[in-house]
Each structure stands twice: as structure tokens, then as C-alpha cells.
Design a protein around this motif. Sequence first.
Motif, PDB file in Angstrom:
ATOM      1  N   HIS A   1       0.832  -1.196   0.000  1.00 28.15           N
ATOM      2  CA  HIS A   1       0.000   0.000   0.000  1.00 28.15           C
ATOM      3  C   HIS A   1       0.871   1.252   0.000  1.00 28.15           C
ATOM      4  N   PHE A   2       0.274   2.331  -0.453  1.00 26.19           N
ATOM      5  CA  PHE A   2       0.900   3.640  -0.429  1.00 26.19           C
ATOM      6  C   PHE A   2       0.208   4.461   0.663  1.00 26.19           C
ATOM      7  N   TYR A   3       1.008   5.016   1.569  1.00 27.31           N
ATOM      8  CA  TYR A   3       0.489   5.758   2.716  1.00 27.31           C
ATOM      9  C   TYR A   3       0.863   7.229   2.568  1.00 27.31           C
ATOM     10  N   TRP A   4      -0.120   8.095   2.719  1.00 26.91           N
ATOM     11  CA  TRP A   4       0.100   9.537   2.583  1.00 26.91           C
ATOM     12  C   TRP A   4      -0.144  10.204   3.935  1.00 26.91           C
ATOM     13  N   PHE A   5       0.928  10.638   4.568  1.00 25.57           N
ATOM     14  CA  PHE A   5       0.868  11.342   5.843  1.00 25.57           C
ATOM     15  C   PHE A   5       0.878  12.840   5.549  1.00 25.57           C
TER      16      PHE A   5
ATOM     17  N   LEU B   1      -3.913  10.624   7.545  1.00 28.52           N
ATOM     18  CA  LEU B   1      -3.304   9.491   6.855  1.00 28.52           C
ATOM     19  C   LEU B   1      -4.226   9.002   5.742  1.00 28.52           C
ATOM     20  N   GLY B   2      -3.739   9.095   4.513  1.00 26.26           N
ATOM     21  CA  GLY B   2      -4.446   8.549   3.368  1.00 26.26           C
ATOM     22  C   GLY B   2      -3.813   7.245   2.926  1.00 26.26           C
ATOM     23  N   ILE B   3      -4.567   6.442   2.168  1.00 26.39           N
ATOM     24  CA  ILE B   3      -4.074   5.148   1.705  1.00 26.39           C
ATOM     25  C   ILE B   3      -4.577   4.893   0.288  1.00 26.39           C
ATOM     26  N   SER B   4      -3.750   4.203  -0.495  1.00 26.78           N
ATOM     27  CA  SER B   4      -4.126   3.842  -1.860  1.00 26.78           C
ATOM     28  C   SER B   4      -3.369   2.582  -2.258  1.00 26.78           C
ATOM     29  N   GLU B   5      -3.882   1.909  -3.280  1.00 24.77           N
ATOM     30  CA  GLU B   5      -3.197   0.739  -3.822  1.00 24.77           C
ATOM     31  C   GLU B   5      -2.263   1.106  -4.969  1.00 24.77           C
TER      32      GLU B   5
END
Length: 302
Positions: free
Chosen positions: A88-92, A107-111
Amino acid sequence: MINTGNPLFSHKFTADPTVLLYDQKIYLYTGRDEAPPGTQDYIMRSWLCFSSADLITWEEHPMPLQASDFSWASGDAFASCVIFNKQHFYWFAAVSHRHIPGKAIALGISETPTGPFRDAIGSALVTGNDIPFNKNPMANLDPSVIIDTDGQAYIFWGNQQCYFAKLSNDMLSLQGKISTIELPGFSEGAHVFKHNEWYYLTYGYGSPEKVAYAMSGSIHGPWVFKGILNELAGNCETNRPAIIGFKGKDYFFYHNGSLKDGGSHRRSVCVDYLHYNPDGTIKRVIMTSEGITPAIPRLINS
């Protein structure tokens, strides 16, 4: 888009770079300054995503994340950090909290590295209530995350004081206490990374901000101050570095106010080369208008 020098982009104001190497490409994530000329305030609602295989030809992707994607946030798409871990890709990211005074870390998340990203936990990762010993409403700015060699993730952040904590195995919460790191002249804009056996903590130094750095043999410190890395960036009071190695060379991303009508609230992301000394210390970065040449793999003689 073809980069012909610094700043990298002229069609939008970009700020607070963070970079990720994934699948032989560099992904550059930035904030977007939207303050009209004459407005001396930060107006930032969303983040941008660009990618490149050579740091010269860039593709802009659809807007991957907005502050409004966090239902509990009231706005302010401030400095951020994107990390890939466990598929996963984590966006802080730093935003303003709707109900708790001061800034908070979302905190965002994406594949995929280009998103779209979604709220990973439905609430803030860090709020002003989590550091009661500091009443600074701007304390939760500029998160930077590193995955150590043993797989443990750590987060660094702060304003006027640098904070540090472990992240849980699933990246969705803090693990254990929040600690402080004493750094000379620390303002904000933390960026942590590892090169060879050394850990580096770069940050905005003083006001207006230069960029300084400290080194350590361990992610837990002690951190030894090494001095100024980058001088004042033109007509801009802030700076936020991002450093990455790519195809045999090292690069220093930063922002300045050099576009027409630019300034502290209308910034633009730039990139120049970064060079290490044999002892691991870093040579002072030379900011240029010309920027860099295309990144190609360095040939090794057989």
C-alpha cells in the motif's frame, strides 16, 4: 511536460515536495499554493502528483488527494510524505482539525502511487491532544516517515520542536510514546532518510528558513548537528527538503518563490544535485536556475 530548469513547473504553484521511488520512476508529490497575488496567507486545499523516469519529462496525474477527503478536517493541505509499505501507499499529511484546536496529521491510503487516496483511519493520526506538554497550535506540521532496515516504521514531525514516534505494524497508529529531538534552530519541515550506514534528519532552520541537517548512526539517535545544507531560497520564508537517490545520483528537492508573482505563499518546487563527502557528511547544495540533466543509469566499467 518537459523540465527546462528550475522551477520544475510553471503552470501551477507547487510547494513542500516529497518524493518516492517506485517501479523505476520518481513520484513527486507537492502541495498547491492557491493564494492570489497580493494575498499574504497560505491557501492550500489539495495536493498534486507528478511522475518521471528521468526527472526531465514529467507526467501530471489527476489530483490524488484533497484536505476535504478527510471528513474530520477543516482544510489546509500542508506538507506531507508518501511511503510505500506492504503493498500500500500511505500519505501522511498536515491539515487543520475541525473539532480539536490546531493542526493534525492525517493518513491517506491507496493501492497505487497516483491514487486516488482515501482516509485510512477515519480520524487523525496525531492531534494537539496527543502532545499536551506543547501548546503550540502548529506543532503537528510536516510529517516525514521512514521504514527502517528491520521493517519498523517511524514518523518525525513538528514546528519549533521536533517530535518522533514509532508507527504500528499496520501503519495506522502510533506505537508507544512521543519523544522529542533537540535540534539547533529547528523550525519545521523535517525530512528523514538513510544513506549507506547513516541516518539523516534535514529541516527548516531559523526564520526565514535555511535547511540544516543532523546525522546519526541509529534512527533512535543521538543526532549530531552538522550545519547548513541549503541557503535561503530566494524570496521565500520557508523551505521543505526532500532527498532521494536515483540512477546513481542524488537529488535535493526544495521550493522557492521564483516564478512571476511568486513568494512565500506562491512557491515553486525545484531540484538540484546533492553530493556526499567520503565521511558521509553532505556538501552544501548549490541552487541553480539550470537545474539538472536527464537522470540515466551510471555505467560501471567491467
